[in-house]
Design an enzyme around this catalytic site. Structure first.
Site, PDB file in Angstrom:
ATOM      1  N   ALA A  55      -8.731  -2.369  13.893  1.00 49.80           N
ATOM      2  CA  ALA A  55      -8.813  -3.322  14.997  1.00 49.80           C
ATOM      3  C   ALA A  55      -8.939  -4.757  14.500  1.00 49.80           C
ATOM      4  CB  ALA A  55     -10.003  -2.982  15.885  1.00 49.80           C
TER       5      ALA A  55
ATOM      6  N   ALA B  11      -1.735 -12.835  10.991  1.00 47.19           N
ATOM      7  CA  ALA B  11      -2.450 -13.667  11.956  1.00 47.19           C
ATOM      8  C   ALA B  11      -3.379 -14.577  11.174  1.00 47.19           C
ATOM      9  CB  ALA B  11      -3.240 -12.804  12.930  1.00 47.19           C
TER      10      ALA B  11
ATOM     11  N   CYS C 226     -10.840  -5.270  11.195  1.00 50.70           N
ATOM     12  CA  CYS C 226     -10.110  -4.496  10.185  1.00 50.70           C
ATOM     13  C   CYS C 226     -10.974  -3.412   9.553  1.00 50.70           C
ATOM     14  CB  CYS C 226      -9.535  -5.415   9.104  1.00 50.70           C
ATOM     15  SG  CYS C 226      -8.451  -6.696   9.765  1.00 50.70           S
TER      16      CYS C 226
END
EC number: 2.3.1.181
Length: 231
Positions: A89, A169, A185
């Site tokens: 995530a 990103a 992450c």
């Protein structure tokens, strides 16, 4: 020998779903082309760049968000999406540069690990051009770019039939408090940072776009062709 060409598509500030939709169209376009080694100068795909218009949490192929966590994040006013990229995530939102290269790696002479390393090198080079000389990538299995134990750039890609999607990103002026609601992450005990936080001034996505494109062309050894229409 002519360098391969990559279409440059700058979307500006758009909903995350719009970026995914355009990415899917480019994927279908490349997948429909013959899967052969291309002669020099042939187009290798597209470089999609944008700034997310709103807060979005994304989960990768390895998961990272339970149904309860998903409901909690949506209650904060954020969108939650499961994507096909690698990793766990993370958060995307305003003040962040999203770079999704949709590329046929064969036309660039790259393998997947080289592609990931090249994305990291682009982010490192951008940080250096902004005056942050200590930006570094970490050895596998880690991905992304770091300043000590603070992550400034997350990377998650997908590759099928030699064609890549998703990408990086990089936090420019991102509201970092959004990261406090997840374990970014899946990395416990590490922090996140941004160009604005490190440089102690407001750094916009628009400001970093030109040096990022310089770095991308140098590292991928390609030319960029501006795309007037994202379709």
């Amino acid at each position: 020998m002519r360098q391969p060409a990559v279409r440059l598509v700058r979307l500006g500030r758009v909903p995350y779903a719009e970026l995914l939709g355009l990415q899917d169209r480019w994927l279908r376009r490349l997948q429909a082309e013959p899967g052969i080694e291309a002669p020099s100068g042939t187009e290798a795909g597209a470089l999609l760049l944008c700034e997310p218009a709103g807060p979005v949490y994304t989960a990768g192929l390895r998961g990272g968000l339970t149904p309860e966590e998903t409901a909690r994040l949506r209650a904060l006013g954020a969108e939650v999406r499961v994507t096909g990229r690698g990793g766990l995530a993370t958060f995307h939102g305003p003040g962040q540069l999203l770079c999704h290269p949709v590329l046929d790696l064969r036309r660039l002479g790259l393998r997947l690990r080289m592609h990931v390393a090249s994305l990291e090198a682009c982010a490192v080079r951008l940080c250096e051009l902004q005056g942050l000389q200590d930006a570094r990538a970490r050895p596998p299995p880690y991905t992304g770019v770091w300043l000590d134990d603070r992550k400034i750039c997350a990377i998650g890609v997908r590759c099928g039939r030699h064609i890549t999607s998703h990408g990086l990103a990089l936090n420019c002026s991102t509201d970092l408090t959004w990261f406090e609601h997840i374990v970014p992450c899946g990395l416990v005990g590490t922090g996140v940072t941004s160009l604005s936080k490190e440089l102690q001034r407001h750094v916009t996505v628009e400001e970093v776009m030109p040096p990022f494109l310089v770095a991308f062309k140098e590292i991928y050894k390609c030319t960029l062709i501006s795309e007037d229409s994202p379709n």
